[in-house]
Design a protein around this motif. Structure first.
Motif, PDB file in Angstrom:
ATOM      1  N   ALA A   1       0.836  -1.202   0.000  1.00  0.00           N
ATOM      2  CA  ALA A   1       0.000   0.000   0.000  1.00  0.00           C
ATOM      3  C   ALA A   1       0.870   1.252   0.000  1.00  0.00           C
ATOM      4  CB  ALA A   1      -0.931  -0.001   1.212  1.00  0.00           C
ATOM      5  N   TYR A  39       1.268   4.153  -2.912  1.00  0.00           N
ATOM      6  CA  TYR A  39       1.106   5.575  -2.601  1.00  0.00           C
ATOM      7  C   TYR A  39       2.332   6.361  -3.076  1.00  0.00           C
ATOM      8  CZ  TYR A  39       0.668   9.951  -0.127  1.00  0.00           C
ATOM      9  OH  TYR A  39       0.608  11.289   0.164  1.00  0.00           O
ATOM     10  N   ALA A  53      -3.585   1.788  -3.493  1.00  0.00           N
ATOM     11  CA  ALA A  53      -3.184   2.056  -2.110  1.00  0.00           C
ATOM     12  C   ALA A  53      -4.403   2.226  -1.218  1.00  0.00           C
ATOM     13  CB  ALA A  53      -2.314   3.321  -2.065  1.00  0.00           C
TER      14      ALA A  53
END
Length: 409
Positions: A185, A189, A211
């Motif tokens: 995640a 991002y 994400a």
């Protein structure tokens, strides 16, 4: 870490040549074969080499795995703490150093170097960052499959911070495509941030959505909020102001206690409504942004936006009010960017000649900063000036500059 790698690491750490290390012990050619893993030295040579490096023979030939999963996880935890809790990160790092600062294992030294680079990226000057990066790079050869993900993540952040977005992408994409990396995640991002800087909003949104889905599954709502914020920025840049407003509205409903983020959300809502030509709402949100700001210096963008907006709507009294406020703050904290911007607004308010100031002060300054948005604004102002003075050829060239900066018609 095999014996040869450890010997090479210890020698480089001392800035010694092979000849200096083996003098009185064995030949340079024989020692070179040891470093390259082609021969195994006898106990007498190992004893003498250990003495030369100032360590115990058993430490030199230690074969158990020092850099195991738990040690790498400790380093990863410190990486994550640095952004979230500085005090806790420093405490965890101090504990890590107490356990390993005397280790002769190059893998441990690389982990320490990576943590220090991460701290530098957060808190230090570019000079210190470069020094820490070079140190980590010099230890790269001592990495392994356990350490490499953290190496890619830290160095990916370094490349992002220094504007080498292609290099950052290469390292981050390698992690995103890894089957077992536990921080997918975060990597998606970080990829979204890189694509945002590269101007590829579609790919930025794609990675943000990945994400966001993972953060939702983890019930990490703070990270979800950050994703919403960047999604709002991306949609704004794409000209989809309604979608941007929708994401900012979602944030506003859940972050009443985070004044810093709320200030940014209100400012961005003001920008979006201004683009939609809803001036009343734009002004309302800009003022909300100022109302939740703790320190005036963090509101320079908003004060400037209000001054510029009032000037554009011919509200001279309000424009003068915010120009005066902005100039005072900019001069107080010596913020040259806004000293120039507010002075230019003052010239426009007083209907004074802006040509000389633009060409000799403002444009050179913002060219150096590579601020395309302000350079476009400056060229539009110059084009208007030349048109009003019937210098149509010069006006044409300024508009052509604007189109070139926007990537053509």
């Amino acid at each position: 870490m095999d014996l040869g790698q450890k010997l090479k690491f210890l020698r480089n750490k001392q800035n010694s040549t092979q000849h200096e290390i083996v003098e009185g012990i064995c030949s340079v050619s024989y020692y070179s074969k040891i470093e390259n893993g082609n021969v195994v030295p006898n106990e007498e040579i190992l004893q003498l080499l250990a003495e030369r490096f100032g360590i115990a023979p058993e430490e030199l030939v230690q074969i158990e795995e020092v850099v195991n999963d738990q040690v790498v996880q400790e380093a990863e935890n410190i990486y994550n703490l640095i952004k979230e809790d500085q005090a806790a990160a420093k405490e965890a790092y101090q504990s890590f150093l107490e356990d390993f600062e005397n280790s002769s294992d190059p893998g441990i030294r690389l982990l320490i170097s990576l943590i220090e680079l991460r701290f530098a990226l957060r808190f230090s000057t570019m000079e210190e960052i470069e020094e820490k990066f070079q140190e980590a790079e010099s230890l790269k050869d001592y990495s392994n499959l356990k350490i490499m993900p953290l190496f890619n993540r830290v160095c990916g952040l370094y490349y992002y911070k220094t504007g080498n977005y292609d290099a950052a992408l290469e390292l981050y994409l390698g992690l995103a495509n890894s089957l077992n990396y536990p921080y997918k995640a975060d990597i998606h991002y970080e990829l979204s941030l890189v694509y945002n800087r590269k101007g590829n909003m579609y790919k930025s949104i794609k990675h943000l959505e990945k994400a966001l889905n993972e953060y939702l599954q983890e019930m990490n709502y703070d990270k979800c909020t950050v994703c919403y914020f960047l999604l709002g920025i991306n949609y704004f840049k794409m000209g989809n102001y309604d979608e941007a407003i929708d994401y900012y509205d979602r944030i506003e409903k859940v972050i009443a206690d985070d004044k810093n983020l709320l200030r940014k959300v209100y400012h961005n809502l003001g920008l979006a409504y201004e683009k939609k030509k809803d001036i009343e709402k734009a002004i309302d949100y800009y003022k909300k942004s100022l109302s939740v700001s703790v320190e005036e210096q963090y509101s320079m963008k908003t004060i400037y936006a209000l001054a510029k907006l009032y000037l554009g709507t011919e509200n001279k009294e309000k424009a003068a009010q915010y120009i005066t406020r902005g100039k005072a703050t900019a001069n107080k904290i010596s913020l040259e960017e806004y000293i120039i911007k507010f002075h230019l607004l003052q010239l426009q308010l007083n209907k004074e000649n802006i040509k000389e100031y633009l060409e000799t002060v403002a444009i050179p300054f913002f060219e150096e900063k590579k601020d395309i948005e302000f350079l476009i604004y400056s060229n539009v102002l110059l084009s208007d000036y030349y048109s009003q003075n019937k210098q149509y050829k010069q006006a044409y060239f300024k508009i052509k500059n604007v189109l070139d900066m926007k990537g053509g018609i």
